[in-house]
Design a protein around this motif. Structure first.
Motif, mmCIF file in Angstrom:
data_model
loop_
_atom_site.group_PDB
_atom_site.id
_atom_site.type_symbol
_atom_site.label_atom_id
_atom_site.label_comp_id
_atom_site.label_asym_id
_atom_site.label_seq_id
_atom_site.Cartn_x
_atom_site.Cartn_y
_atom_site.Cartn_z
ATOM 1 N N GLY A 18 53.181 4.040 -66.331
ATOM 2 C CA GLY A 18 52.210 3.536 -67.291
ATOM 3 C C GLY A 18 50.791 3.985 -67.043
ATOM 4 O O GLY A 18 49.892 3.669 -67.796
ATOM 5 N N VAL A 19 50.544 4.752 -65.976
ATOM 6 C CA VAL A 19 49.178 5.132 -65.614
ATOM 7 C C VAL A 19 49.047 6.651 -65.636
ATOM 8 O O VAL A 19 49.881 7.354 -65.091
ATOM 9 N N ALA A 20 48.020 7.162 -66.230
ATOM 10 C CA ALA A 20 47.773 8.610 -66.258
ATOM 11 C C ALA A 20 47.288 9.072 -64.896
ATOM 12 O O ALA A 20 46.665 8.319 -64.165
ATOM 13 N N GLY A 21 47.540 10.334 -64.562
ATOM 14 C CA GLY A 21 47.170 10.846 -63.248
ATOM 15 C C GLY A 21 45.983 11.767 -63.251
ATOM 16 O O GLY A 21 45.493 12.180 -64.279
ATOM 17 N N LEU A 22 45.522 12.087 -62.062
ATOM 18 C CA LEU A 22 44.421 13.031 -61.897
ATOM 19 C C LEU A 22 44.924 14.449 -62.103
ATOM 20 O O LEU A 22 46.059 14.769 -61.812
ATOM 21 N N ARG A 23 44.047 15.320 -62.533
ATOM 22 C CA ARG A 23 44.418 16.708 -62.748
ATOM 23 C C ARG A 23 43.749 17.631 -61.729
ATOM 24 O O ARG A 23 43.888 18.819 -61.799
ATOM 25 N N HIS A 59 59.489 15.031 -55.421
ATOM 26 C CA HIS A 59 58.655 15.357 -56.574
ATOM 27 C C HIS A 59 57.272 14.751 -56.340
ATOM 28 O O HIS A 59 57.162 13.629 -55.843
ATOM 29 N N VAL A 60 56.234 15.506 -56.711
ATOM 30 C CA VAL A 60 54.855 15.019 -56.617
ATOM 31 C C VAL A 60 54.243 15.173 -58.014
ATOM 32 O O VAL A 60 53.499 16.116 -58.274
ATOM 33 N N PRO A 61 54.580 14.256 -58.924
ATOM 34 C CA PRO A 61 54.118 14.399 -60.303
ATOM 35 C C PRO A 61 52.618 14.202 -60.443
ATOM 36 O O PRO A 61 51.998 13.451 -59.694
ATOM 37 N N GLY A 62 52.057 14.879 -61.437
ATOM 38 C CA GLY A 62 50.639 14.734 -61.734
ATOM 39 C C GLY A 62 50.390 13.909 -62.984
ATOM 40 O O GLY A 62 49.258 13.578 -63.299
ATOM 41 N N LEU A 108 48.810 10.259 -58.753
ATOM 42 C CA LEU A 108 48.513 9.288 -59.808
ATOM 43 C C LEU A 108 47.594 8.209 -59.243
ATOM 44 O O LEU A 108 48.000 7.082 -59.003
ATOM 45 N N ARG A 109 46.342 8.571 -59.036
ATOM 46 C CA ARG A 109 45.427 7.652 -58.352
ATOM 47 C C ARG A 109 44.133 7.400 -59.119
ATOM 48 O O ARG A 109 43.114 7.044 -58.544
ATOM 49 N N GLU A 110 44.203 7.565 -60.415
ATOM 50 C CA GLU A 110 43.026 7.366 -61.259
ATOM 51 C C GLU A 110 42.601 5.896 -61.258
ATOM 52 O O GLU A 110 43.423 4.984 -61.237
ATOM 53 N N ILE A 111 41.295 5.689 -61.297
ATOM 54 C CA ILE A 111 40.722 4.357 -61.452
ATOM 55 C C ILE A 111 39.877 4.410 -62.713
ATOM 56 O O ILE A 111 39.014 5.275 -62.847
ATOM 57 N N ALA A 112 40.141 3.511 -63.638
ATOM 58 C CA ALA A 112 39.432 3.558 -64.915
ATOM 59 C C ALA A 112 39.142 2.151 -65.424
ATOM 60 O O ALA A 112 39.846 1.204 -65.091
ATOM 61 N N TRP A 113 38.109 2.055 -66.225
ATOM 62 C CA TRP A 113 37.750 0.807 -66.887
ATOM 63 C C TRP A 113 38.139 0.940 -68.352
ATOM 64 O O TRP A 113 37.772 1.905 -69.021
ATOM 65 N N ASP A 114 38.905 -0.029 -68.850
ATOM 66 C CA ASP A 114 39.307 -0.050 -70.241
ATOM 67 C C ASP A 114 38.430 -1.067 -70.962
ATOM 68 O O ASP A 114 38.597 -2.275 -70.787
ATOM 69 N N GLU A 115 37.482 -0.554 -71.735
ATOM 70 C CA GLU A 115 36.520 -1.435 -72.418
ATOM 71 C C GLU A 115 37.221 -2.341 -73.421
ATOM 72 O O GLU A 115 36.858 -3.506 -73.557
ATOM 73 N N ARG A 116 38.226 -1.816 -74.088
ATOM 74 C CA ARG A 116 38.936 -2.613 -75.100
ATOM 75 C C ARG A 116 39.551 -3.873 -74.493
ATOM 76 O O ARG A 116 39.452 -4.954 -75.056
ATOM 77 N N TYR A 117 40.229 -3.716 -73.355
ATOM 78 C CA TYR A 117 40.881 -4.855 -72.708
ATOM 79 C C TYR A 117 40.018 -5.503 -71.624
ATOM 80 O O TYR A 117 40.416 -6.489 -71.028
ATOM 81 N N ALA A 124 49.146 4.155 -59.585
ATOM 82 C CA ALA A 124 50.124 3.739 -58.583
ATOM 83 C C ALA A 124 49.963 4.462 -57.244
ATOM 84 O O ALA A 124 50.357 3.936 -56.213
ATOM 85 N N GLY A 125 49.369 5.640 -57.241
ATOM 86 C CA GLY A 125 49.208 6.392 -55.999
ATOM 87 C C GLY A 125 47.910 6.108 -55.266
ATOM 88 O O GLY A 125 47.664 6.665 -54.196
#
Length: 139
Positions: A18-23, A59-62, A108-117, A124-125
């Protein structure tokens, strides 16, 4: 009845998918297999050296989609997958001799603020160090 192992697996995979990853890290499209130096480094990544996995591949998915594909391929092939996030582990859950495929979620270690929620999303990483360093100041 839901076992602790199944609860942890479904929770970890749900968060990972459910979480997008870093590129910014190198792409890891092909799985890492035994005999490659990267494989040994990934196998020994855990903190508890009492348990060491012997997976057929890692596997090390991005992205969440790559994680989904890795888990799906393992299930279709009848292999036992385990998701590893942040490097920690409950006893020998991931680093178990029966684990055949590891899906390492360290990218998959992104940290983000969701203004909507009005909520933070933490990949997760992400380790605690990643969270503390990436935590937005002033919020």
């Amino acid at each position: 009845m839901l076992s602790r192992r199944r609860l942890v697996t479904s929770t970890a995979l749900g968060v990972a998918l459910g979480v997008a990853g870093l590129r910014d890290l190198p792409a890891q499209a092909a799985p890492v297999v035994p005999g490659e130096q990267t494989h040994n480094d990934l196998v020994l990544r855990g903190y508890n050296r009492r348990f060491i996995a012997r997976p057929r591949r890692i596997h090390v998915p991005g992205t969440a989609e790559e994680a989904r594909q890795a888990v799906g391929a393992a299930v279709r092939e009848g292999l036992r997958p385990a998701a590893r996030s942040g490097g920690h582990c409950f006893e020998d859950f991931v680093d178990n001799s029966e684990t055949q495929v590891i899906v390492d979620l360290k990218r998959l270690r992104e940290i983000a603020w969701d203004e909507r929620y009005r909520a933070f999303a933490v990949g997760a990483g992400a380790t605690l160090e990643t969270v503390y360093q990436g935590w937005p100041h002033g919020m």
